[in-house]
Design an enzyme around this catalytic site. Structure first.
Site, PDB file in Angstrom:
ATOM      1  N   HIS A  57      -1.527  -9.101   1.655  1.00 54.54           N
ATOM      2  CA  HIS A  57      -2.937  -8.719   1.791  1.00 54.54           C
ATOM      3  C   HIS A  57      -3.679  -8.984   0.494  1.00 54.54           C
ATOM      4  O   HIS A  57      -3.078  -9.310  -0.527  1.00 54.54           O
ATOM      5  CB  HIS A  57      -3.079  -7.268   2.258  1.00 54.54           C
ATOM      6  N   HIS A  59      -5.306  -7.302  -1.824  1.00 55.21           N
ATOM      7  CA  HIS A  59      -5.409  -6.455  -3.020  1.00 55.21           C
ATOM      8  C   HIS A  59      -4.793  -7.144  -4.246  1.00 55.21           C
ATOM      9  O   HIS A  59      -3.752  -7.784  -4.152  1.00 55.21           O
ATOM     10  CB  HIS A  59      -4.732  -5.097  -2.785  1.00 55.21           C
ATOM     11  N   ASP A  61      -3.113  -6.158  -6.770  1.00 57.38           N
ATOM     12  CA  ASP A  61      -1.730  -5.886  -7.188  1.00 57.38           C
ATOM     13  C   ASP A  61      -0.727  -6.664  -6.317  1.00 57.38           C
ATOM     14  O   ASP A  61       0.475  -6.615  -6.573  1.00 57.38           O
ATOM     15  CB  ASP A  61      -1.423  -4.381  -7.188  1.00 57.38           C
ATOM     16  N   HIS A  62      -1.211  -7.417  -5.334  1.00 59.75           N
ATOM     17  CA  HIS A  62      -0.348  -8.238  -4.482  1.00 59.75           C
ATOM     18  C   HIS A  62      -0.591  -9.737  -4.642  1.00 59.75           C
ATOM     19  O   HIS A  62       0.296 -10.530  -4.328  1.00 59.75           O
ATOM     20  CB  HIS A  62      -0.514  -7.828  -3.011  1.00 59.75           C
ATOM     21  N   HIS A 111      -4.453  -0.299   6.225  1.00 60.20           N
ATOM     22  CA  HIS A 111      -4.647  -0.242   4.765  1.00 60.20           C
ATOM     23  C   HIS A 111      -5.742  -1.252   4.392  1.00 60.20           C
ATOM     24  O   HIS A 111      -6.709  -0.918   3.721  1.00 60.20           O
ATOM     25  CB  HIS A 111      -3.320  -0.557   4.091  1.00 60.20           C
ATOM     26  N   ASP A 130       1.821  -2.948   2.169  1.00 65.27           N
ATOM     27  CA  ASP A 130       1.344  -1.570   2.012  1.00 65.27           C
ATOM     28  C   ASP A 130       1.070  -0.923   3.369  1.00 65.27           C
ATOM     29  O   ASP A 130       0.192  -0.066   3.487  1.00 65.27           O
ATOM     30  CB  ASP A 130       0.058  -1.535   1.160  1.00 65.27           C
ATOM     31  N   HIS A 168       5.746  -0.515  -2.831  1.00 67.83           N
ATOM     32  CA  HIS A 168       5.486   0.470  -3.895  1.00 67.83           C
ATOM     33  C   HIS A 168       6.575   1.535  -3.969  1.00 67.83           C
ATOM     34  O   HIS A 168       7.144   1.922  -2.949  1.00 67.83           O
ATOM     35  CB  HIS A 168       4.145   1.185  -3.667  1.00 67.83           C
TER      36      HIS A 168
END
Ligand code: ZN
Ligand code: FE
Length: 252
Positions: A57, A59, A61-62, A111, A130, A168
């Site tokens: 996805h 975001h 942090d990905h 999410h 996530d 995570h």
């Protein structure tokens, strides 16, 4: 029979990346890439060359490392529409092969709306991004509870012995919350103890198995009579029970 090799590594404060490697073909896929340096050092540790990225996805942090890794390795990027650098867009129920192994995609919005999970049936392995965590599920940033329950239900229908790689290390907090929802679940009580020990030794609680999640993860247990009674929602729909659990977690 598992043919692929898996290497999970931590990055940022609580993210996990995974490298998936085929020793025969030499192909290596990185599941997400929030930190190019962390992915590169994991590749170096294993002596593997990056050929693919599977993005879950949008975001940061990905995917923050995506364009850097693509430029360095000239790898093929598979992921949802709307992410910069994706070569092959995937949505729900698509299939492609990686190193001769079939990969099925599941669209699991909630999410985010673009969330894609990657399921390798022959490997009994799913990458849930996530959406589904060890003892938890993703926060509802773009979707609603109904959407997330539908997404989790797709994952719940996979074979119980499926290995679940999530993105995570939130598990200790997830366990503390789960015990407030399902306090008399013996499997959960046992698992919470195991998790405490793992984390005290700085060991990961990811991956897990779908069977473990089905038995102990409150977000997958909206049908459970004890949980329904505990929440005073005996006659509610599964969706409503899930929504209540998700809301309680937001305020936990
Ligand atoms: Zn995210
Ligand atoms: Fe994330």
């Amino acid at each position: 029979m598992a043919n692929l090799q898996y290497h999970q590594y931590p990055y940022m404060s609580d993210n996990y990346g995974v490298l998936v490697h085929c020793p025969q073909s030499g192909d290596t896929a990185s599941i997400d890439c929030g930190d190019a340096a962390a992915t590169n050092s994991a590749l170096q540790t294993k002596g593997w060359n990056l050929t693919h990225i599977f993005a879950t996805h949008h975001h940061a942090d990905h995917v923050a490392g995506l364009t850097t890794l693509k430029a360095e390795h000239n790898c093929k990027v598979i992921g949802p529409a709307g992410i910069n650098g994706v070569d092959q867009q995937v949505s729900d129920n698509d299939q492609f092969t990686f190193a001769g192994i079939e990969v099925h995609t599941l669209h699991t919005p909630g999410h985010t709306k673009d969330m894609i999970n990657y399921y390798l049936p022959a490997e009994k392995t799913v990458f849930t991004g996530d959406t589904l965590f060890t003892l938890g599920c993703g926060r509802l940033f773009e979707g609603d509870a109904k959407m997330m329950w539908h997404s989790l239900s797709k994952l719940m229908r996979l074979p119980p012995d499926t290995i679940v790689y999530s993105s995570h290390e939130y598990t200790e907090a997830n366990a503390a919350f789960a015990l407030t929802i399902d306090p008399h679940n013996g499997a959960l009580l046992q698992r919470a103890e195991k998790i405490k020990t793992l984390r005290a030794n700085n060991e990961p609680t990811v991956p897990s198995t779908l069977a473990e999640e089905l038995a102990t993860n409150p977000f997958l247990r909206a049908q459970d009579p004890a949980i329904r009674q505990h929440l005073g929602l005996a006659d509610a729909t599964d969706e409503e029970v899930f929504a209540e659990i998700r809301q309680r977690k937001d305020n936990f």
